[in-house]
Design a protein around this motif. Structure first.
Motif, short mmCIF file in Angstrom:
data_model
loop_
_atom_site.label_atom_id
_atom_site.label_comp_id
_atom_site.label_asym_id
_atom_site.label_seq_id
_atom_site.Cartn_x
_atom_site.Cartn_y
_atom_site.Cartn_z
N LEU A 307 17.88 48.08 21.03
CA LEU A 307 17.55 48.84 22.23
C LEU A 307 16.53 48.10 23.09
O LEU A 307 16.63 48.07 24.33
CB LEU A 307 17.01 50.22 21.84
CG LEU A 307 18.02 51.18 21.19
CD1 LEU A 307 17.31 52.42 20.65
CD2 LEU A 307 19.11 51.57 22.18
N GLU A 308 15.53 47.50 22.45
CA GLU A 308 14.52 46.73 23.19
C GLU A 308 15.15 45.53 23.88
O GLU A 308 14.76 45.17 25.00
CB GLU A 308 13.41 46.29 22.24
CG GLU A 308 12.51 47.43 21.77
CD GLU A 308 11.47 46.99 20.77
OE1 GLU A 308 10.44 47.69 20.63
OE2 GLU A 308 11.69 45.96 20.09
N LYS A 309 16.14 44.92 23.23
CA LYS A 309 16.82 43.78 23.82
C LYS A 309 17.62 44.20 25.06
O LYS A 309 17.68 43.48 26.06
CB LYS A 309 17.74 43.12 22.80
CG LYS A 309 18.30 41.78 23.26
CD LYS A 309 19.03 41.07 22.15
CE LYS A 309 19.49 39.69 22.60
NZ LYS A 309 20.19 38.97 21.51
N ARG A 310 18.23 45.39 24.99
CA ARG A 310 18.98 45.90 26.16
C ARG A 310 18.05 46.06 27.36
O ARG A 310 18.40 45.70 28.49
CB ARG A 310 19.62 47.25 25.81
CG ARG A 310 20.93 47.14 25.07
CD ARG A 310 21.53 48.51 24.84
NE ARG A 310 21.85 49.18 26.11
CZ ARG A 310 22.34 50.41 26.16
NH1 ARG A 310 22.55 51.10 25.04
NH2 ARG A 310 22.62 50.96 27.33
N ILE A 311 16.85 46.58 27.11
CA ILE A 311 15.89 46.75 28.21
C ILE A 311 15.43 45.39 28.73
O ILE A 311 15.35 45.16 29.94
CB ILE A 311 14.68 47.58 27.74
CG1 ILE A 311 15.10 49.01 27.39
CG2 ILE A 311 13.59 47.61 28.81
CD1 ILE A 311 14.00 49.87 26.80
N GLU A 312 15.18 44.48 27.80
CA GLU A 312 14.69 43.15 28.17
C GLU A 312 15.70 42.38 29.00
O GLU A 312 15.36 41.66 29.94
CB GLU A 312 14.33 42.37 26.90
CG GLU A 312 13.77 40.99 27.15
CD GLU A 312 13.53 40.22 25.86
OE1 GLU A 312 13.45 38.98 25.93
OE2 GLU A 312 13.43 40.85 24.80
N GLN A 313 16.99 42.53 28.68
CA GLN A 313 18.03 41.75 29.34
C GLN A 313 18.51 42.39 30.65
O GLN A 313 19.35 41.83 31.34
CB GLN A 313 19.22 41.56 28.40
CG GLN A 313 18.90 40.63 27.22
CD GLN A 313 20.08 40.45 26.30
OE1 GLN A 313 21.01 41.27 26.29
NE2 GLN A 313 20.07 39.37 25.53
N MET A 314 17.99 43.55 30.99
CA MET A 314 18.38 44.19 32.26
C MET A 314 17.89 43.37 33.44
O MET A 314 16.82 42.80 33.41
CB MET A 314 17.75 45.59 32.35
CG MET A 314 18.45 46.65 31.60
SD MET A 314 17.61 48.24 31.91
CE MET A 314 18.61 49.34 30.93
N ASP A 315 18.71 43.32 34.50
CA ASP A 315 18.23 42.80 35.78
C ASP A 315 17.41 43.90 36.43
O ASP A 315 17.96 44.86 36.99
CB ASP A 315 19.41 42.40 36.68
CG ASP A 315 20.13 41.18 36.16
OD1 ASP A 315 19.48 40.33 35.54
OD2 ASP A 315 21.36 41.08 36.37
N LYS A 316 16.10 43.75 36.35
CA LYS A 316 15.22 44.83 36.80
C LYS A 316 15.32 45.04 38.31
O LYS A 316 15.33 44.08 39.09
CB LYS A 316 13.76 44.53 36.43
CG LYS A 316 13.50 44.41 34.92
CD LYS A 316 13.80 45.69 34.19
CE LYS A 316 13.36 45.63 32.74
NZ LYS A 316 14.06 44.61 31.96
N VAL A 317 15.45 46.28 38.70
CA VAL A 317 15.51 46.65 40.12
C VAL A 317 14.10 47.04 40.56
O VAL A 317 13.49 47.95 39.98
CB VAL A 317 16.47 47.84 40.35
CG1 VAL A 317 16.47 48.24 41.82
CG2 VAL A 317 17.87 47.48 39.88
#
Length: 361
Positions: A307-317
């Protein structure tokens, strides 16, 4: 036609334009939207080649000529007529013709060339046309008045007349409606529409832009880019609001997803902690408990890391910043005799910050 190809320009390590590419066709009226200090003057200086790009290339079509509102005259001793002739290039021709006429041996070939240039620039009908233009912009200014007699507002009108009297294919206007009344502005709108040229206009007068421009150029200091929007200023504002609303929805949707993932991480960690704190009992001895504790620790640890990796790999808006414009209708009178500004904050590009609790004007 004007073409920018991967044009970059900076001053004092501050980027103004970065890798800008665009093409402006032979006709079109462009309104320029910018933040103060974000590059409007630089854009004009690049088009006129007064500034060269740090990298990239700016190309003008064959036989393109540029007319731009000048900020000063060569001498305040000139009359209005002489200044306007200087603007369009007639004063130089007249001086050269006069010099040749006073020589003992006249260079007839040179003299003929100058006469052709004089005619091409409309020299024979110039004063009549100049009088017509001035009469629509400022009837109180005559051609024989010296510039030193004029107020700053009158000089601004004369400079405007100077660009309107030029025969060019590209026109660069900087706040052309300053000091003009409503009748003069309406006349100017029609005059510019009839130019059949590429026209760039810097103006705070939104009604003027709405009535005149066909496209908006936005100088974006954040991306150091030049964005083009079809339509007038009101249509540009509507598109910007639509873009802002879409960006807000995109940002809020991502924030909701991140919040949901963080909640799942929190729950997984709580379950792992419960297994760590569980003691042997009559239903589960220490050996069995150790087995299930190790298994749950691995299971929930893997889930948390995923789950932490999913957040980390997001292209942050990034959260969109809504830029509020301050508008005041000076045609309305509150009866108080002043304007009150409250809780005003402003940060200059240099970083200097100003705050004002209350100010009356």
């Amino acid at each position: 036609m004007i073409e920018f190809f991967r044009v970059s320009k900076s001053f004092d390590a501050k980027d103004i334009f970065r890798e800008v590419s665009c093409i402006f066709p032979s006709t079109g009226i462009y309104g320029i939207v910018w933040k103060n200090g974000s590059g409007k003057t630089t854009l004009f200086r690049l088009i006129t080649w007064e500034e060269l790009p740090d990298s990239g290339k700016i190309t003008l079509g064959n036989h393109e000529t540029i007319a731009i509102m000048k900020q000063e005259s060569p001498s305040d001793k000139l009359t209005v007529c002489e200044y306007l002739k200087w603007e369009v290039g007639l004063l130089r021709i007249e001086q050269e013709l006069s010099t040749l006429e006073w020589t003992d041996t006249v260079d007839l070939e040179k003299y003929s060339e100058l006469l052709v240039q004089y005619e091409q620039k409309g020299g024979y009908a110039f004063e009549e046309k100049a009088t017509q233009v001035l009469s629509r912009i400022s009837p109180d200014i005559s051609l024989d008045r010296p510039l030193w007699e004029l107020s700053s507002g009158q000089k601004s009108k004369v400079r405007l007349a100077g660009i309107l009297l030029q025969k060019a294919t590209i026109y660069l206007f900087d706040e052309p409606t300053n000091n003009l009344d409503s009748d003069a502005i309406k006349w100017l709108q029609q005059y510019i529409t009839d130019l059949q040229a590429t026209v760039f206009i810097i103006s705070h007068d939104r009604d003027f832009l709405d009535a005149l421009v066909t496209r908006i150029l936005e100088i974006d200091p954040a991306s150091c880019s030049l964005q083009e929007y079809a339509g007038n200023y009101s249509q540009y504002e509507a598109k910007k609001r639509e873009q802002f609303n879409r960006a807000i929805i995109e940002y809020e949707t991502q924030q909701e997803e991140i919040e949901s993932l963080n909640l799942a991480i929190h729950k997984a960690k709580n379950w792992a902690k419960k297994w760590e704190n569980l003691k042997p009992n009559k239903w589960m001895d220490s050996k069995s408990l150790g087995f299930f504790r190790d298994k749950s620790t691995m299971k929930f640890g893997q889930k948390v890391r995923a789950l932490e990796k999913r957040i980390e790999q997001m292209d942050k808006v990034e959260k969109p910043k809504h830029e509020k414009a301050i508008r005041y209708d000076i045609s309305r009178d509150s009866g108080e005799g002043h304007i009150t500004l409250e809780q005003i904050q402003y940060t200059y590009p240099s970083g200097f910050h100003v705050e004002c609790e209350q100010l009356q004007i």
